[in-house]
Enzyme design. Structure first.
Site, mmCIF file in Angstrom:
data_model
loop_
_atom_site.group_PDB
_atom_site.id
_atom_site.type_symbol
_atom_site.label_atom_id
_atom_site.label_comp_id
_atom_site.label_asym_id
_atom_site.label_seq_id
_atom_site.Cartn_x
_atom_site.Cartn_y
_atom_site.Cartn_z
ATOM 1 N N SER A 24 0.834 -1.211 0.000
ATOM 2 C CA SER A 24 0.000 0.000 0.000
ATOM 3 C C SER A 24 0.866 1.257 0.000
ATOM 4 C CB SER A 24 -0.925 0.006 1.217
ATOM 5 O OG SER A 24 -0.180 -0.189 2.406
ATOM 6 N N ASN A 111 -2.048 -2.661 13.390
ATOM 7 C CA ASN A 111 -3.489 -2.400 13.369
ATOM 8 C C ASN A 111 -3.864 -1.140 14.147
ATOM 9 O OD1 ASN A 111 -3.420 -4.765 12.005
ATOM 10 N ND2 ASN A 111 -4.365 -6.013 13.619
ATOM 11 N N HIS A 157 -39.947 23.708 -9.390
ATOM 12 C CA HIS A 157 -39.980 22.980 -10.678
ATOM 13 C C HIS A 157 -39.252 23.776 -11.777
ATOM 14 C CE1 HIS A 157 -43.306 20.583 -8.878
ATOM 15 N NE2 HIS A 157 -43.663 21.756 -8.387
ATOM 16 N N SER A 278 -13.763 27.879 -26.210
ATOM 17 C CA SER A 278 -13.920 26.668 -27.017
ATOM 18 C C SER A 278 -12.815 26.629 -28.052
ATOM 19 C CB SER A 278 -15.282 26.694 -27.699
ATOM 20 O OG SER A 278 -15.256 25.896 -28.877
ATOM 21 N N LYS A 284 -17.524 31.281 -27.607
ATOM 22 C CA LYS A 284 -17.910 30.588 -26.380
ATOM 23 C C LYS A 284 -17.190 31.063 -25.118
ATOM 24 C CE LYS A 284 -20.327 27.560 -25.767
ATOM 25 N NZ LYS A 284 -20.191 26.116 -26.020
ATOM 26 N N GLU A 291 -19.035 23.147 -13.793
ATOM 27 C CA GLU A 291 -19.338 21.823 -14.342
ATOM 28 C C GLU A 291 -18.428 20.757 -13.726
ATOM 29 O OE1 GLU A 291 -19.714 21.998 -18.793
ATOM 30 O OE2 GLU A 291 -19.576 24.140 -18.364
ATOM 31 N N GLN A 323 -7.192 -2.044 4.270
ATOM 32 C CA GLN A 323 -6.125 -1.253 3.654
ATOM 33 C C GLN A 323 -6.680 -0.408 2.510
ATOM 34 O OE1 GLN A 323 -1.954 -2.676 3.230
ATOM 35 N NE2 GLN A 323 -2.515 -3.009 1.093
ATOM 36 N N LYS A 326 -7.908 3.736 2.383
ATOM 37 C CA LYS A 326 -7.174 4.984 2.215
ATOM 38 C C LYS A 326 -7.390 5.726 0.892
ATOM 39 C CE LYS A 326 -4.012 2.684 4.563
ATOM 40 N NZ LYS A 326 -5.069 2.018 5.348
HETATM 41 N N1 ARG Z 1 -1.089 -1.399 5.449
HETATM 42 C C1 ARG Z 1 -2.040 -1.906 6.378
HETATM 43 C C2 ARG Z 1 -3.334 -1.137 6.227
HETATM 44 O O1 ARG Z 1 -3.294 -0.072 5.694
HETATM 45 C C3 ARG Z 1 -1.523 -1.740 7.775
HETATM 46 C C4 ARG Z 1 -2.152 -2.659 8.756
HETATM 47 C C5 ARG Z 1 -1.678 -4.062 8.477
HETATM 48 N N2 ARG Z 1 -2.088 -4.983 9.482
HETATM 49 C C6 ARG Z 1 -2.044 -6.296 9.326
HETATM 50 N N3 ARG Z 1 -2.485 -7.022 10.286
HETATM 51 N N4 ARG Z 1 -1.558 -6.848 8.240
HETATM 52 O O2 ARG Z 1 -4.396 -1.572 6.612
#
Ligand code: ARG
Length: 459
Positions: A24, A111, A157, A278, A284, A291, A323, A326
């Site tokens: 990641s 974690n 409307h 344009s 234009k 938009e 993961q 993000k």
């Molecule tokens: N890169 C992982 C995430 O974003 C970090 C946590 C990983 N934990 C694990 N038990 N493999 O979730």
């Protein structure tokens, strides 16, 4: 190939395809600062509790500080072999200071580490977003202030309905942005809860001090249940939902500005600096910003649905699915900030064509309800008045005129209750001024709205 930080129980190397798929680092590198600050606090806590020596703590904190500076200077290369930002930083640290680096992960899991990183990141983003909403609200109030006397048709409307002022219209959006701000403030409270120190899922056997971590990292409270702490992404879902609602508000506003900028409406014109041309049609002038914001609303809805779908069937506690939280969170934060910023500038520099607005308000029988209310004041039941004015409108439509163009004699053919004062009562400005209910478009009521808003914004 470098040795994995978790490599002990494995007899084979991971496949390179596996490394790539599992990593990641390409996106969670964004969390480097929060990860480092979290690790510094963790090292300090371990030392304070006698779990780590002061010497090791100092080595860790100093080295992490150097790594932070080097990342910011673009001098550090991350590697997918170390999967994510957490293990990349830990492995650089360990390369540089040896055993002290290896001790950092005592009483911690990735974690709780990743959970605290995202919360810290989101707290910063929410603060930025709140500031941008405040800036926008100030511009909305400025536009309203400058247009207290600008009369325009209000629509339902998208058909002309009743006369209002542009100030009143703007203050409707002010209310929406005020609710957005309050939703982000609310979400901040639940994000401001510390998961660090919860370990993998069950807590830790070490004598840690989580309150110290919270104080060090500026968190208002501690997550109470370690299992919940590492598997909770509600705060991110709230964030994404709030982003979606805010973007929906911006999108509605943008839609109006696109419509108002058309030759058919001709209520507004965007500043040249915020418009495009344009490549083929020389005449234009296009409202691209509005938009694009309307379009980007789609991706924020998508991001919200992405995370809801990721989370929906996850057993407690952590699962690697998480993961994937993000990219949507980062994307919505960036999108919302960019849209708020440019929308504010676009609105600030727009010109409103007051004469066209007023002319439109005069044309669409927007005073018909007030004409009916006039007859009510002369003692007729509202339904009957509605019917009479409806017939008058029908007649006017056939003749291509407005109600006020009919003579008193002509009006009396529809109802003997009409008197000379009808003309004053259905004048467009009188219609606005006559509104009495709390929160109406009357000039007085909008003055109060503006006063309240200015006080709110001062805080
Ligand atoms: N890169 C992982 C995430 O974003 C970090 C946590 C990983 N934990 C694990 N038990 N493999 O979730």
């Amino acid at each position: 190939m470098a040795k994995k930080l978790w490599g002990g129980r494995f007899s084979k190397k991971t496949a390179s395809l596996m490394d790539e798929f599992n990593a990641s680092i390409e996106f969670d590198r964004k969390l480097y600062k929060h990860d480092i600050l979290g690790s510094m606090a963790h090292a300090k806590m371990l030392a304070k509790q006698g779990i780590l020596s002061e010497e090791d703590r100092d080595k860790i904190v100093t080295c992490l500080g150097e790594i932070l500076k080097e990342i910011e200077a673009g001098e550090i290369e991350f590697s997918i072999e170390f999967e994510d930002i957490h293990m990349n930083i830990e492995s650089i640290l360990t390369d540089r200071i040896g055993d002290a680096g290896k001790r950092l992960h005592t009483a911690r899991s990735r974690n709780d580490q990743v959970a605290v990183d995202i919360r810290m990141y989101l707290k910063d983003e929410i603060k930025d977003i709140l500031e941008l909403i405040d800036r926008l609200q100030n511009v909305v109030v400025d536009v309203a202030d400058a247009n207290k006397e600008t009369v325009m048709p209000g629509y339902t409307h998208l058909q002309r309905a009743q006369p209002v002022t542009l100030a009143y219209y703007m203050m409707a959006y002010y209310q929406m942005f005020k609710r957005d701000a309050s939703r982000f403030e609310d979400c901040y409270k639940r994000t401001d809860c510390l998961p660090l120190g919860c370990g993998a899922l069950a807590g830790t056997t070490y004598n840690t001090d989580r309150q110290f971590l919270a104080d060090e990292l500026g968190f208002a409270s501690l997550c109470e249940n370690a299992m919940d702490a590492v598997s909770d992404r509600d705060f991110a879902l709230e964030f994404l939902s709030n982003c979606s609602i805010l973007m929906m508000h911006l999108s509605r506003f943008c839609e109006e500005m696109v419509v108002w900028s058309s030759a058919e409406f001709s209520f507004a014109e965007m500043d040249d600096a915020y418009s495009t041309g344009s490549s083929i049609m020389p005449q234009k002038k296009n409202p691209d910003i509005a938009e694009l914001i309307r379009g980007k609303t789609g991706r924020t809805y998508g991001n919200m649905i992405t995370l809801f779908t990721i989370m929906k069937s996850l057993t407690l506690a952590y699962n690697k699915d998480m993961q994937e939280d993000k990219p949507p969170v980062f994307d919505s934060a960036e999108t919302v900030k960019a849209c708020l910023e440019i929308f504010t500038d676009m609105l600030r520099t727009m010109t409103f064509k007051k004469e066209n607005m007023e002319a439109a308000a005069k044309k669409g029988f927007t005073n018909a309800t007030d004409a009916a209310d006039y007859l009510v004041s002369k003692g007729l039941p509202f339904r009957e008045c509605h019917e009479i004015i409806g017939k008058i409108v029908f007649e006017c439509l056939n003749r291509g005129i407005a109600i006020e163009d009919l003579s008193l004699t002509e009006l009396r053919e529809f109802s003997p209750k009409f008197e000379e004062d009808i003309y004053e009562k259905i004048d467009i400005r009188s219609c606005i001024a006559a509104k009495k209910s709390y929160g109406s478009t009357s000039f007085e009521s909008v003055d109060t709205m503006l006063k309240n808003a200015k006080e709110e914004l001062k805080k």
